[in-house]
Design a protein around this motif. Structure first.
Motif, short mmCIF file in Angstrom:
data_model
loop_
_atom_site.label_atom_id
_atom_site.label_comp_id
_atom_site.label_asym_id
_atom_site.label_seq_id
_atom_site.Cartn_x
_atom_site.Cartn_y
_atom_site.Cartn_z
N PHE A 7 0.69 -1.41 -0.31
CA PHE A 7 0.17 0.24 -0.01
C PHE A 7 1.27 1.17 -0.01
O PHE A 7 0.36 2.39 -0.72
CB PHE A 7 -0.99 -0.27 1.49
CG PHE A 7 -2.56 -0.83 1.06
CD1 PHE A 7 -3.28 -0.66 0.31
CD2 PHE A 7 -2.49 -2.16 1.95
CE1 PHE A 7 -4.09 -2.13 -0.35
CE2 PHE A 7 -3.10 -3.17 1.45
CZ PHE A 7 -4.25 -2.87 0.66
N GLU A 8 2.23 1.29 0.27
CA GLU A 8 3.08 1.81 0.48
C GLU A 8 3.60 2.72 -0.88
O GLU A 8 3.85 4.44 -0.62
CB GLU A 8 4.34 2.14 1.13
CG GLU A 8 3.56 1.74 2.52
CD GLU A 8 5.01 1.43 3.72
OE1 GLU A 8 6.07 1.89 2.95
OE2 GLU A 8 5.00 2.17 4.88
N GLN A 9 3.03 1.77 -1.48
CA GLN A 9 4.53 1.93 -3.32
C GLN A 9 3.08 2.43 -4.04
O GLN A 9 3.41 2.86 -5.59
CB GLN A 9 4.89 0.67 -3.15
CG GLN A 9 6.28 0.77 -2.73
CD GLN A 9 6.91 -0.31 -2.42
OE1 GLN A 9 6.70 -0.89 -3.14
NE2 GLN A 9 8.22 -0.03 -1.28
N LEU A 10 1.60 1.75 -3.81
CA LEU A 10 0.41 2.07 -4.36
C LEU A 10 0.26 2.99 -5.21
O LEU A 10 -0.53 3.97 -4.07
CB LEU A 10 -0.44 1.31 -3.56
CG LEU A 10 -2.00 0.61 -5.09
CD1 LEU A 10 -1.54 -0.03 -5.71
CD2 LEU A 10 -2.90 0.07 -3.84
N THR A 11 0.35 3.34 -6.45
CA THR A 11 -0.43 4.41 -6.81
C THR A 11 -1.10 5.12 -7.35
O THR A 11 -2.40 3.50 -7.69
CB THR A 11 0.57 4.93 -8.39
OG1 THR A 11 0.55 4.02 -8.91
CG2 THR A 11 2.41 4.89 -7.74
N MET A 12 -1.92 5.91 -7.77
CA MET A 12 -3.48 6.23 -7.83
C MET A 12 -3.95 5.61 -9.27
O MET A 12 -4.84 4.87 -9.49
CB MET A 12 -3.75 7.96 -8.35
CG MET A 12 -3.66 8.44 -6.97
SD MET A 12 -4.94 7.45 -6.13
CE MET A 12 -3.85 7.22 -4.59
N LEU A 102 -1.31 5.70 -2.22
CA LEU A 102 -2.47 5.89 -1.90
C LEU A 102 -2.13 6.75 -0.21
O LEU A 102 -2.82 7.40 -0.02
CB LEU A 102 -2.86 3.96 -1.22
CG LEU A 102 -3.82 4.56 -0.53
CD1 LEU A 102 -4.90 4.37 -1.23
CD2 LEU A 102 -3.95 2.71 -0.30
N VAL A 103 -0.56 6.21 0.06
CA VAL A 103 -0.15 7.09 1.38
C VAL A 103 -0.39 8.25 0.95
O VAL A 103 -0.88 9.71 2.19
CB VAL A 103 0.53 6.16 1.71
CG1 VAL A 103 1.39 7.08 2.98
CG2 VAL A 103 1.10 4.71 2.27
N GLU A 104 0.02 9.01 0.03
CA GLU A 104 -0.07 10.45 -0.26
C GLU A 104 -1.35 11.08 -0.28
O GLU A 104 -1.86 11.59 0.21
CB GLU A 104 0.47 11.00 -1.33
CG GLU A 104 2.17 10.60 -1.12
CD GLU A 104 2.91 10.92 -2.44
OE1 GLU A 104 3.81 11.86 -2.34
OE2 GLU A 104 2.67 10.46 -2.90
N ALA A 105 -2.71 10.44 -0.59
CA ALA A 105 -3.79 10.84 -0.87
C ALA A 105 -4.10 10.63 0.91
O ALA A 105 -5.20 11.31 0.95
CB ALA A 105 -4.72 9.67 -1.90
N GLY A 129 -9.62 10.83 -11.89
CA GLY A 129 -10.42 10.38 -11.30
C GLY A 129 -10.63 10.58 -9.59
O GLY A 129 -10.77 11.79 -10.47
N ILE A 130 -11.21 9.77 -9.13
CA ILE A 130 -11.74 10.63 -7.77
C ILE A 130 -11.44 9.19 -7.05
O ILE A 130 -11.91 8.21 -7.05
CB ILE A 130 -12.59 11.14 -7.80
CG1 ILE A 130 -13.11 11.88 -6.60
CG2 ILE A 130 -14.04 10.02 -7.90
CD1 ILE A 130 -14.18 12.52 -6.40
N LEU A 131 -10.62 9.08 -6.01
CA LEU A 131 -10.50 8.61 -4.65
C LEU A 131 -11.44 8.86 -3.64
O LEU A 131 -10.96 10.22 -2.61
CB LEU A 131 -9.03 8.14 -4.62
CG LEU A 131 -8.98 7.44 -3.44
CD1 LEU A 131 -9.30 5.89 -3.81
CD2 LEU A 131 -7.29 7.85 -2.64
N THR A 134 -14.33 6.03 1.03
CA THR A 134 -15.19 4.44 0.44
C THR A 134 -14.62 4.10 -0.27
O THR A 134 -14.50 2.25 -0.03
CB THR A 134 -16.44 4.82 0.54
OG1 THR A 134 -17.48 5.39 1.11
CG2 THR A 134 -17.59 2.97 -0.22
N ASP A 135 -13.89 4.27 -1.07
CA ASP A 135 -12.95 3.63 -1.89
C ASP A 135 -11.91 2.88 -1.60
O ASP A 135 -11.54 1.93 -1.51
CB ASP A 135 -12.72 4.19 -2.99
CG ASP A 135 -13.79 4.68 -3.64
OD1 ASP A 135 -14.42 3.93 -4.42
OD2 ASP A 135 -13.57 6.09 -4.32
N VAL A 136 -11.22 3.69 0.46
CA VAL A 136 -10.05 2.87 0.59
C VAL A 136 -10.42 1.87 1.26
O VAL A 136 -9.95 1.11 1.41
CB VAL A 136 -9.34 4.35 1.50
CG1 VAL A 136 -8.15 3.58 1.98
CG2 VAL A 136 -9.22 5.63 0.95
#
Length: 146
Positions: A7-12, A102-105, A129-131, A134-136
């Motif tokens: 998750f730390e490395q997961l990008t949008m 994801l962490v930045e978001a 896009g939009i995050l 609820t998506d998280v």
């Protein structure tokens, strides 16, 4: 609980349940149109776009409260949405780039108390896009984090 390296490395651009169909309206559209769009699409908020399609703001369903407790300001629904929101309030839109993590978001959501962040193309500032919170939760749930 710590967030895993995954998750730390997961990008949008790699989040599978991310909303790529950003629902939006022109920032000069009538406020009533914006609230009707929120209702019709069954979403909690929509983006406000300028003439070039760049993201310049956000309106939430909860902004309807500006008509007053007794509806004394209902005529304001005929105003452009950016006027209805007093423009300065609508410009508090938070964005991340497609390559941000994801962490930045999540940090933006935590620090600003917003329910959603928009993903924008860094070159054009157009939403891609939009995050939402609820998506998280769906993402964590799908990976058995919750």
């Amino acid at each position: 609980m710590q967030i895993t390296k995954e998750f730390e490395q997961l990008t949008m651009d790699k989040i599978p349940m991310l909303h790529h169909d950003v629902i939006s309206i022109h920032h000069k559209a009538m406020a009533l149109e914006a609230f009707l769009l929120i209702h019709r699409k069954q979403v909690s908020g929509i983006g406000l776009l300028d003439d070039d399609g760049k993201l310049v703001g956000n309106v939430s369903g909860s902004d309807i409260k500006r008509i007053g407790l007794t509806g004394q300001n209902i005529k304001r629904l005929r105003e452009p949405i950016d006027v209805f929101l007093d423009r300065k309030d609508s410009t508090h839109v938070y964005v991340v780039g497609e390559n941000d993590t994801l962490v930045e978001a999540l940090q933006i959501m935590r620090e600003t108390h917003v329910h959603r962040v928009y993903i924008v193309d860094p070159a054009t500032q157009k939403p891609t896009g939009i995050l939402s919170q609820t998506d998280v939760m769906k993402l964590f749930s799908s990976r058995n984090i919750l």
